[in-house]
Each structure stands twice: as structure tokens, then as C-alpha cells.
Design an enzyme around this catalytic site. Structure first.
Site, PDB file in Angstrom:
ATOM      1  N   PRO A 184     -69.199  73.472  61.264  1.00 56.50           N
ATOM      2  CA  PRO A 184     -68.433  74.646  60.821  1.00 56.50           C
ATOM      3  C   PRO A 184     -69.146  75.364  59.690  1.00 56.50           C
ATOM      4  CG  PRO A 184     -67.444  72.617  59.978  1.00 56.50           C
ATOM      5  CD  PRO A 184     -68.530  72.203  60.925  1.00 56.50           C
ATOM      6  N   CYS A 231     -65.467  71.240  51.273  1.00 58.07           N
ATOM      7  CA  CYS A 231     -65.916  72.539  50.776  1.00 58.07           C
ATOM      8  C   CYS A 231     -66.023  72.509  49.245  1.00 58.07           C
ATOM      9  CB  CYS A 231     -64.949  73.639  51.215  1.00 58.07           C
ATOM     10  SG  CYS A 231     -65.461  75.247  50.578  1.00 58.07           S
ATOM     11  N   LYS A 256     -63.769  66.100  57.791  1.00 55.93           N
ATOM     12  CA  LYS A 256     -65.164  66.272  57.358  1.00 55.93           C
ATOM     13  C   LYS A 256     -65.171  66.147  55.835  1.00 55.93           C
ATOM     14  CE  LYS A 256     -69.197  69.311  57.892  1.00 55.93           C
ATOM     15  NZ  LYS A 256     -69.263  70.183  56.705  1.00 55.93           N
ATOM     16  N   ASP A 298     -79.263  68.846  56.863  1.00 54.81           N
ATOM     17  CA  ASP A 298     -80.713  68.980  56.989  1.00 54.81           C
ATOM     18  C   ASP A 298     -81.277  68.528  58.334  1.00 54.81           C
ATOM     19  OD1 ASP A 298     -80.324  69.604  54.277  1.00 54.81           O
ATOM     20  OD2 ASP A 298     -80.794  67.557  53.668  1.00 54.81           O
TER      21      ASP A 298
HETATM   22  C1  LIG Z   1     -72.732  79.528  55.055  1.00 54.29           C
HETATM   23  C2  LIG Z   1     -72.130  78.159  55.161  1.00 54.29           C
HETATM   24  C3  LIG Z   1     -70.779  78.031  55.370  1.00 54.29           C
HETATM   25  C4  LIG Z   1     -70.203  76.747  55.498  1.00 54.29           C
HETATM   26  N1  LIG Z   1     -68.863  76.647  55.780  1.00 54.29           N
HETATM   27  C5  LIG Z   1     -68.305  75.422  56.037  1.00 54.29           C
HETATM   28  C6  LIG Z   1     -66.971  75.296  56.491  1.00 54.29           C
HETATM   29  O1  LIG Z   1     -66.249  76.286  56.707  1.00 54.29           O
HETATM   30  N2  LIG Z   1     -66.494  74.037  56.702  1.00 54.29           N
HETATM   31  C7  LIG Z   1     -67.266  72.912  56.506  1.00 54.29           C
HETATM   32  O2  LIG Z   1     -66.790  71.789  56.710  1.00 54.29           O
HETATM   33  N3  LIG Z   1     -68.545  73.013  56.105  1.00 54.29           N
HETATM   34  C8  LIG Z   1     -69.083  74.230  55.884  1.00 54.29           C
HETATM   35  N4  LIG Z   1     -70.412  74.339  55.541  1.00 54.29           N
HETATM   36  C9  LIG Z   1     -71.220  73.106  55.474  1.00 54.29           C
HETATM   37  C10 LIG Z   1     -71.920  72.836  56.813  1.00 54.29           C
HETATM   38  O3  LIG Z   1     -71.005  72.611  57.853  1.00 54.29           O
HETATM   39  C11 LIG Z   1     -72.863  71.631  56.709  1.00 54.29           C
HETATM   40  O4  LIG Z   1     -72.114  70.478  56.433  1.00 54.29           O
HETATM   41  C12 LIG Z   1     -73.921  71.823  55.618  1.00 54.29           C
HETATM   42  O5  LIG Z   1     -74.471  73.114  55.670  1.00 54.29           O
HETATM   43  C13 LIG Z   1     -75.069  70.811  55.767  1.00 54.29           C
HETATM   44  O6  LIG Z   1     -75.590  70.835  57.049  1.00 54.29           O
HETATM   45  P1  LIG Z   1     -76.907  71.700  57.479  1.00 54.29           P
HETATM   46  O7  LIG Z   1     -78.038  71.245  56.615  1.00 54.29           O
HETATM   47  O8  LIG Z   1     -77.076  71.347  58.933  1.00 54.29           O
HETATM   48  O9  LIG Z   1     -76.583  73.134  57.269  1.00 54.29           O
HETATM   49  C14 LIG Z   1     -71.001  75.588  55.380  1.00 54.29           C
HETATM   50  C15 LIG Z   1     -72.363  75.735  55.148  1.00 54.29           C
HETATM   51  C16 LIG Z   1     -72.932  76.986  55.043  1.00 54.29           C
HETATM   52  C17 LIG Z   1     -74.422  77.105  54.814  1.00 54.29           C
END
Ligand SMILES: Cc1cc2nc3c(=O)[nH]c(=O)nc-3n(C[C@H](O)[C@H](O)[C@H](O)COP(=O)(O)O)c2cc1C
Length: 353
Positions: free
Chosen positions: A31, A118, A157, A220
Site C-alpha cells: 500500500p 504509518c 501491517k 527495499d
Molecule cells: C509514497 C508512499 C506512501 C506509502 N503509504 C503507505 C500506506 O498507505 N500504508 C502502508 O501500510 N504503508 C505505506 N507506505 C509504506 C510502504 O507500503 C512500504 O512498507 C515501504 O515503502 C517500504 O517498502 P519499499 O522499500 O518496497 O517501498 C508508503 C510508502 C511510500 C513511499
């Protein structure tokens, strides 16, 4: 719960099951607020046939939902081809969390997820997101009430904890399992870390060992190599967030161990962007499409000589006109754009700063 293993190349990509729902493969579109709207989720599903096991909505405010905000309710909208589909809710009030979870069930989503990770001040100040990890007893009340009321599976989460001194992800995971949560995802950073440093995947693996529900990791995962390094032990699957904006084909490439399709392939970039324009128009008014388009374009088109110019435009029709000029070989750098555009690889180490 059981795991299946899909042998692709030399690596094992797992699938997992939440009650009757097969998440196959265990690669989940994470998300992202403002990003994983219906057009983006549909784009990702279309570009990665069979490679996205589950998609999750951006987080939706239970306050907005239960007060009848039309804009908030529209954030839950989904298409059949997105299934299995999970709506993530955030908030603090037990009754509103329950009522919102029931609304998620009523619209026909497959799963409901509670955001406990969050870090945004406007969310945690009101008791939601990662603040729930600081109040595990209150979180337990929410989970228990939501579980008692819905019949679809509930997931959560979480982060590693609030800060280094309060890394309570394991305790929260055990409590959640005890209350009937059926899967959980862990972003292995604390709230204080925000997005700095490295996500702690040892923690994800440890928690996966210590509970019996599927445990997914987040943080990541950007390519096959990073996926293999993290999908260890009992970790059931991977949440993929930011990498899906840099490289919308990342799910297929991880699953099939393929090299980057977009790298240097500007024609393919254009196809993806034109399709995104169509999908955006189906859901949003023209005036809001341009900003959403730029969000993806800014991440995905790094290295393209026309990127800067594209990002200087605001209206979707102007973006399309520029893309068309590029496609037809009519595009010329504007006078101000002659300096070399920033070149960033769409490959593996894009987040290894
Ligand atoms: C722009 C943005 C918005 C995000 N919004 C949410 C969200 O609404 N709910 C949530 O559980 N995590 C949110 N996250 C966290 C991501 O789901 C994820 O856990 C985090 O970015 C780490 O994973 P990644 O390295 O694959 O991006 C958000 C991350 C980003 C960058």
C-alpha cells in the site's frame, strides 16, 4: 496455513494462503498512499500477468469512511481483475475501525488490513498508524472488535516498533495472532527511522519463525537479487512498494528472473505511460490526473532525455502531446534542456544509497 513452492530458475518464490485466499505468487503490491489508487493497481496487474499475488489499496481513513466522505469511499473502489484485493484502513476509534472494516467487507473486498505502521505526524497524532504499536492494549481492543464483526480475513501491517528503545514487533505479532489476525506484514524500520537506514529483515525472519500465520516482509525489495536475499526461512512473501514506481515490471522480473525490460527501452516507457493516462482518466477528473501521472513518470523515466520537460508540464493532455512527439521522433530538447538529464539506472541498486 500452508506454503507452496514455485521453482523458477534456482530460487524459490513461495505462495501463501490466507484462509481460502491463495496469494500466488507471494509478491504483493504494497500500500502506498496517493499511489496505489485503482489506476495504478490495474496498471501493475496488467503489466505483470500472473506475477502479482495480491494488491492493497492506499490507506483509507476510518474517520472519512464512517462520516460518509464520498472522496474517501471512492478510494476503496476496485475492479474484478484486481482480485485478490485488500483494503487497508487506518484510525484509532474502536467503533469506527469496526464499522469501516464492515464497509470494506460490504464492498466485496477479499481482505481488510489495519495500518499500524504509518509514521506521518498527521496520522500518529490522531492515534493511528504506528501510534497503535505504542498502545498495544488499545490495538488489541481494535483487532478483537473488528475480528468479532467481520467474516473476511483480517491482516495487519506493522513496523519494527516506534523507535530503537521500543522495538515491539514480535509482541504485537504474537498478540495479533492470538486475536485471530490471519497474516501480517512487517516493514523492518522503526517509526523514528522513517525510510532511513536499512529495513531489518532478520527481524522479519525471526517473527516468521515465532508465529504460525504467514509473515510478509516489506522494505527495499527492488529486483530478483534483493528478493532472493530477503525471502528466507519462513518468510511467506514480499511486499513491493517504491520499486513498482521505478520499474512497473518488477513483479514479473522477480518471478521469472528476467533482466530489466525498461532499461534503455524508451518505446516501452511510452507504452506504459500512455496506458496509465487512459487508466487515470477512467477514475479521476482531468484536473487531478496530471499530478498523479507525474508521480509515476518522475520515478519511471529517470534517464530519459525528455523527462525534465515532461515533469514541467501539468495537464495530462500536455503530457500526452509530449509523449506523442517523442514517439513520432518530433521531440527536440528545449533550449533550457540541453544539459544532460540526470541518469539513474532502473536496476537493482536504486535504493542502495
Ligand atoms: C509514497 C508512499 C506512501 C506509502 N503509504 C503507505 C500506506 O498507505 N500504508 C502502508 O501500510 N504503508 C505505506 N507506505 C509504506 C510502504 O507500503 C512500504 O512498507 C515501504 O515503502 C517500504 O517498502 P519499499 O522499500 O518496497 O517501498 C508508503 C510508502 C511510500 C513511499
Amino acid at each position: 496455513m500452508f506454503y507452496q513452492k514455485k521453482f523458477v530458475g534456482v530460487c524459490v518464490i513461495k505462495s501463501y494462503q490466507v484462509r481460502h485466499i491463495q496469494v500466488n505468487p507471494g509478491l504483493v503490491l504494497s500500500p502506498m498512499s496517493g499511489v496505489t489508487t485503482r489506476p495504478f493497481r490495474r496498471l501493475i496487474k496488467e503489466l505483470n500477468p500472473g506475477a502479482v499475488g495480491l494488491v492493497v489499496s492506499e490507506f483509507v481513513s476510518v474517520e472519512g469512511m464512517t462520516r460518509g466522505s464520498q472522496r474517501t469511499l471512492e478510494m476503496m473502489k476496485f475492479s474484478e481483475e484486481e482480485r485478490p484485493y485488500c483494503v487497508q484502513i487506518f484510525g484509532y476509534d474502536v467503533d469506527r475501525m469496526r464499522d469501516a472494516a464492515l464497509m470494506v467487507q460490504d464492498i466485496g473486498a477479499d481482505l481488510v488490513d489495519i495500518n499500524c505502521g504509518c509514521p506521518a505526524p498527521k496520522v500518529v497524532k490522531r492515534g493511528g498508524g504506528c501510534e497503535l504499536m505504542r498502545q498495544p492494549e488499545h490495538l488489541q481492543k481494535i483487532i478483537s472488535e473488528v475480528k468479532r464483526s467481520i467474516s473476511i480475513p483480517l491482516t495487519i501491517k506493522i513496523r519494527a516498533g516506534w523507535d530503537e528503545g521500543s522495538r515491539n514487533a514480535l509482541e504485537v505479532a504474537k498478540m495479533a495472532e492470538g486475536e485471530g489476525v490471519e497474516a501480517l506484514a512487517i516493514h523492518g524500520r522503526t517509526r523514528s527511522q522513517l525510510y532511513r537506514g536499512e529495513a531489518d529483515w532478520d527481524l522479519v525472519q525471526e517473527i516468521a519463525e515465532r508465529v504460525s500465520i504467514p509473515v510478509l516482509g516489506s522494505g527495499d525489495v527492488v529486483c530478483r537479487k534483493t528478493a532472493e536475499a530477503r525471502l528466507k526461512g519462513k518468510v511467506a512473501g514480499l511486499f513491493i512498494g517504491r520499486a513498482s514506481m521505478m520499474n512497473p515490471f518488477v513483479f514479473t522480473e522477480i518471478l521469472n528472473d528476467e533482466p530489466s525490460r525498461l532499461k534503455g527501452n524508451h518505446a516501452l516507457m511510452l507504452d506504459v505511460l500512455f496506458r496509465y493516462c487512459e487508466l487515470l482518466r477512467e477514475d479521476f477528473q482531468e484536473s487531478s490526473c496530471g499530478g498523479k501521472f507525474k508521480q509515476l513518470a518522475s520515478q519511471m523515466c529517470r534517464g530519459a532525455p525528455w523527462r525534465k520537460q515532461l515533469l514541467q508540464l501539468n495537464a495530462l493532455k500536455d503530457h500526452e502531446a509530449l509523449l506523442l512527439a517523442v514517439r513520432e521522433g518530433r521531440w527536440r530538447p528545449a533550449a533550457l534542456e540541453t544539459e544532460e538529464a540526470e541518469t539513474v539506472d532502473v536496476s537493482c541498486d536504486m535504493f542502495s544509497a
